[in-house]
Design a protein around this motif. Sequence first.
Motif, PDB file in Angstrom:
ATOM      1  N   ASN A 193       0.822  -1.205   0.000  1.00 28.59           N
ATOM      2  CA  ASN A 193       0.000   0.000   0.000  1.00 28.59           C
ATOM      3  C   ASN A 193       0.860   1.261   0.000  1.00 28.59           C
ATOM      4  O   ASN A 193       0.532   2.252  -0.658  1.00 28.59           O
ATOM      5  N   VAL A 194       1.962   1.235   0.742  1.00 25.37           N
ATOM      6  CA  VAL A 194       2.906   2.364   0.730  1.00 25.37           C
ATOM      7  C   VAL A 194       3.562   2.481  -0.649  1.00 25.37           C
ATOM      8  O   VAL A 194       3.780   3.584  -1.155  1.00 25.37           O
ATOM      9  N   LEU A 195       3.854   1.333  -1.251  1.00 21.40           N
ATOM     10  CA  LEU A 195       4.447   1.332  -2.588  1.00 21.40           C
ATOM     11  C   LEU A 195       3.506   1.960  -3.601  1.00 21.40           C
ATOM     12  O   LEU A 195       3.944   2.674  -4.511  1.00 21.40           O
ATOM     13  N   VAL A 196       2.204   1.723  -3.431  1.00 23.34           N
ATOM     14  CA  VAL A 196       1.206   2.334  -4.316  1.00 23.34           C
ATOM     15  C   VAL A 196       1.304   3.851  -4.250  1.00 23.34           C
ATOM     16  O   VAL A 196       1.266   4.542  -5.278  1.00 23.34           O
ATOM     17  N   ASP A 197       1.424   4.394  -3.025  1.00 18.72           N
ATOM     18  CA  ASP A 197       1.568   5.848  -2.869  1.00 18.72           C
ATOM     19  C   ASP A 197       2.788   6.368  -3.613  1.00 18.72           C
ATOM     20  O   ASP A 197       2.740   7.431  -4.247  1.00 18.72           O
ATOM     21  N   LYS A 198       3.871   5.628  -3.540  1.00 14.06           N
ATOM     22  CA  LYS A 198       5.105   6.054  -4.203  1.00 14.06           C
ATOM     23  C   LYS A 198       4.953   6.041  -5.722  1.00 14.06           C
ATOM     24  O   LYS A 198       5.369   6.986  -6.404  1.00 14.06           O
ATOM     25  N   VAL A 199       4.359   4.979  -6.240  1.00 14.09           N
ATOM     26  CA  VAL A 199       4.194   4.862  -7.684  1.00 14.09           C
ATOM     27  C   VAL A 199       3.264   5.948  -8.207  1.00 14.09           C
ATOM     28  O   VAL A 199       3.554   6.622  -9.209  1.00 14.09           O
ATOM     29  N   GLU A 258       9.252  13.373  -9.654  1.00 10.11           N
ATOM     30  CA  GLU A 258      10.296  12.828  -8.800  1.00 10.11           C
ATOM     31  C   GLU A 258      10.301  13.438  -7.399  1.00 10.11           C
ATOM     32  O   GLU A 258      10.555  12.751  -6.406  1.00 10.11           O
ATOM     33  N   LYS A 259      10.043  14.732  -7.301  1.00 10.88           N
ATOM     34  CA  LYS A 259      10.043  15.374  -5.992  1.00 10.88           C
ATOM     35  C   LYS A 259       8.933  14.817  -5.101  1.00 10.88           C
ATOM     36  O   LYS A 259       9.119  14.639  -3.890  1.00 10.88           O
ATOM     37  N   ALA A 260       7.802  14.555  -5.699  1.00  6.20           N
ATOM     38  CA  ALA A 260       6.696  13.970  -4.946  1.00  6.20           C
ATOM     39  C   ALA A 260       7.063  12.573  -4.453  1.00  6.20           C
ATOM     40  O   ALA A 260       6.759  12.198  -3.312  1.00  6.20           O
ATOM     41  N   LEU A 261       7.723  11.800  -5.303  1.00  7.82           N
ATOM     42  CA  LEU A 261       8.183  10.466  -4.910  1.00  7.82           C
ATOM     43  C   LEU A 261       9.153  10.556  -3.742  1.00  7.82           C
ATOM     44  O   LEU A 261       9.059   9.801  -2.775  1.00  7.82           O
ATOM     45  N   ALA A 262      10.079  11.497  -3.822  1.00  9.77           N
ATOM     46  CA  ALA A 262      11.051  11.680  -2.747  1.00  9.77           C
ATOM     47  C   ALA A 262      10.358  12.077  -1.440  1.00  9.77           C
ATOM     48  O   ALA A 262      10.733  11.620  -0.358  1.00  9.77           O
ATOM     49  N   ALA A 263       9.321  12.915  -1.556  1.00 11.97           N
ATOM     50  CA  ALA A 263       8.589  13.353  -0.368  1.00 11.97           C
ATOM     51  C   ALA A 263       7.862  12.185   0.295  1.00 11.97           C
ATOM     52  O   ALA A 263       7.915  12.020   1.520  1.00 11.97           O
ATOM     53  N   VAL A 264       7.184  11.346  -0.497  1.00 11.81           N
ATOM     54  CA  VAL A 264       6.479  10.192   0.056  1.00 11.81           C
ATOM     55  C   VAL A 264       7.470   9.211   0.681  1.00 11.81           C
ATOM     56  O   VAL A 264       7.196   8.617   1.733  1.00 11.81           O
ATOM     57  N   SER A 265       8.635   9.072   0.057  1.00  8.20           N
ATOM     58  CA  SER A 265       9.652   8.162   0.590  1.00  8.20           C
ATOM     59  C   SER A 265      10.107   8.578   1.980  1.00  8.20           C
ATOM     60  O   SER A 265      10.494   7.732   2.799  1.00  8.20           O
ATOM     61  N   MET A 266      10.045   9.868   2.272  1.00  6.00           N
ATOM     62  CA  MET A 266      10.450  10.351   3.587  1.00  6.00           C
ATOM     63  C   MET A 266       9.471   9.921   4.670  1.00  6.00           C
ATOM     64  O   MET A 266       9.800   9.962   5.860  1.00  6.00           O
ATOM     65  N   PHE A 267       8.273   9.500   4.283  1.00  7.09           N
ATOM     66  CA  PHE A 267       7.280   9.033   5.252  1.00  7.09           C
ATOM     67  C   PHE A 267       7.404   7.540   5.538  1.00  7.09           C
ATOM     68  O   PHE A 267       6.700   7.033   6.416  1.00  7.09           O
ATOM     69  N   THR A 268       8.283   6.850   4.820  1.00 12.30           N
ATOM     70  CA  THR A 268       8.431   5.408   5.018  1.00 12.30           C
ATOM     71  C   THR A 268       8.746   5.039   6.463  1.00 12.30           C
ATOM     72  O   THR A 268       8.123   4.112   7.011  1.00 12.30           O
ATOM     73  N   PRO A 269       9.699   5.722   7.133  1.00 20.61           N
ATOM     74  CA  PRO A 269       9.947   5.381   8.545  1.00 20.61           C
ATOM     75  C   PRO A 269       8.722   5.596   9.430  1.00 20.61           C
ATOM     76  O   PRO A 269       8.490   4.829  10.366  1.00 20.61           O
ATOM     77  N   MET A 270       7.929   6.621   9.135  1.00 16.61           N
ATOM     78  CA  MET A 270       6.737   6.890   9.938  1.00 16.61           C
ATOM     79  C   MET A 270       5.672   5.825   9.706  1.00 16.61           C
ATOM     80  O   MET A 270       5.007   5.378  10.649  1.00 16.61           O
ATOM     81  N   MET A 304      -5.686  17.651  -6.281  1.00 19.39           N
ATOM     82  CA  MET A 304      -5.251  18.282  -5.035  1.00 19.39           C
ATOM     83  C   MET A 304      -3.762  18.173  -4.762  1.00 19.39           C
ATOM     84  O   MET A 304      -3.283  18.647  -3.727  1.00 19.39           O
ATOM     85  N   GLY A 305      -3.027  17.533  -5.650  1.00 13.88           N
ATOM     86  CA  GLY A 305      -1.593  17.366  -5.418  1.00 13.88           C
ATOM     87  C   GLY A 305      -1.316  16.337  -4.336  1.00 13.88           C
ATOM     88  O   GLY A 305      -2.018  15.326  -4.219  1.00 13.88           O
ATOM     89  N   MET A 306      -0.315  16.585  -3.507  1.00 19.82           N
ATOM     90  CA  MET A 306       0.090  15.641  -2.465  1.00 19.82           C
ATOM     91  C   MET A 306      -1.013  15.407  -1.444  1.00 19.82           C
ATOM     92  O   MET A 306      -1.142  14.310  -0.896  1.00 19.82           O
ATOM     93  N   GLU A 307      -1.798  16.424  -1.181  1.00 21.15           N
ATOM     94  CA  GLU A 307      -2.927  16.251  -0.264  1.00 21.15           C
ATOM     95  C   GLU A 307      -3.881  15.182  -0.788  1.00 21.15           C
ATOM     96  O   GLU A 307      -4.410  14.369  -0.024  1.00 21.15           O
ATOM     97  N   GLY A 308      -4.104  15.185  -2.091  1.00 21.23           N
ATOM     98  CA  GLY A 308      -5.001  14.217  -2.700  1.00 21.23           C
ATOM     99  C   GLY A 308      -4.492  12.797  -2.576  1.00 21.23           C
ATOM    100  O   GLY A 308      -5.276  11.858  -2.358  1.00 21.23           O
ATOM    101  N   ILE A 309      -3.180  12.614  -2.709  1.00 24.46           N
ATOM    102  CA  ILE A 309      -2.603  11.279  -2.587  1.00 24.46           C
ATOM    103  C   ILE A 309      -2.758  10.757  -1.166  1.00 24.46           C
ATOM    104  O   ILE A 309      -3.132   9.597  -0.939  1.00 24.46           O
ATOM    105  N   ALA A 310      -2.498  11.618  -0.180  1.00 24.10           N
ATOM    106  CA  ALA A 310      -2.670  11.218   1.216  1.00 24.10           C
ATOM    107  C   ALA A 310      -4.139  10.969   1.546  1.00 24.10           C
ATOM    108  O   ALA A 310      -4.478  10.015   2.265  1.00 24.10           O
ATOM    109  N   LEU A 311      -5.024  11.805   1.001  1.00 22.65           N
ATOM    110  CA  LEU A 311      -6.460  11.622   1.227  1.00 22.65           C
ATOM    111  C   LEU A 311      -6.928  10.318   0.604  1.00 22.65           C
ATOM    112  O   LEU A 311      -7.771   9.602   1.179  1.00 22.65           O
ATOM    113  N   GLY A 312      -6.403   9.979  -0.557  1.00 22.88           N
ATOM    114  CA  GLY A 312      -6.742   8.711  -1.192  1.00 22.88           C
ATOM    115  C   GLY A 312      -6.354   7.526  -0.323  1.00 22.88           C
ATOM    116  O   GLY A 312      -7.104   6.546  -0.213  1.00 22.88           O
ATOM    117  N   THR A 313      -5.194   7.614   0.318  1.00 24.35           N
ATOM    118  CA  THR A 313      -4.745   6.556   1.221  1.00 24.35           C
ATOM    119  C   THR A 313      -5.664   6.447   2.427  1.00 24.35           C
ATOM    120  O   THR A 313      -6.009   5.347   2.872  1.00 24.35           O
TER     121      THR A 313
END
Length: 237
Positions: free
Chosen positions: A29-35, A43-55, A184-193
């Motif tokens: 499911n986290v991988l889906v967010d990254k893809v 690429e910047k969005a991918l890098a940003a989501v990757s920073m949430f992996t530890p969380m 919505m950009g990154m907000e939309g991806i997080a809201l989708g999750t």
Amino acid sequence: MKINDTFCGSRFKSMLFTASVSACVEIANVLVDKVVSAQVLGEKALAAVSMFTPMFSFVFFVSAIVMVGSRVCYSIEIGRLCRVRANGFFGQGLILSTVIGLALLALFFMARVAILNFVGVDPDLGNYVNEFYRYFVWVAFAIPVNCFLQQMVYADGDVKICNASYTVLLGSNAALSFLLGRQMGMEGIALGTLLANVLSTLVLAVHFFKKTNTLKFIWHVTARDSASVVRFRSEER
């Protein structure tokens, strides 16, 4: 005997398959967010989501303490034919998962600056990270309850509902994150999750309306049984 053996073998294979899927679905499911973030926002969005992996990993770890230990304790009591005790562990697990979700929500909400500083957010990714974080705090609340119900519905033998919840979790996350991410950009991806976790939980709730459901909520929380949950979680590892 042959019919029973065939049924038991098929049942065992079905439960084994579901157990295997459950071990990797949250990571997927986290991988889906990254893809999706990479495809929709770059690429910047991918890098940003990757920073949430530890969380995300921290949320899954804390959730597993309750969900795995509760499933083991529930199964032990079912084996002893102690239905009331078993449902007590179910009720306790649901309460503890909700409390953990609220605690994670409060932690990520109040310690936002400290957490992001600890992770070390690149200034170029600041806006992407902040946008994703707005709904991530609610994702952290939704995950423990969803994971707990997945384990308990599985323990109750309803592999079809479990598999359906996994399918909905991954499929709706991909679809909603893609659609909302474009709007919505990154907000939309997080809201989708977040919405995907909610939909997955609603699918799991269907089990409680089935005649085959044996899970009954009992308001029950004790220090002794909570310790048993943690102990059996440690032994499971």
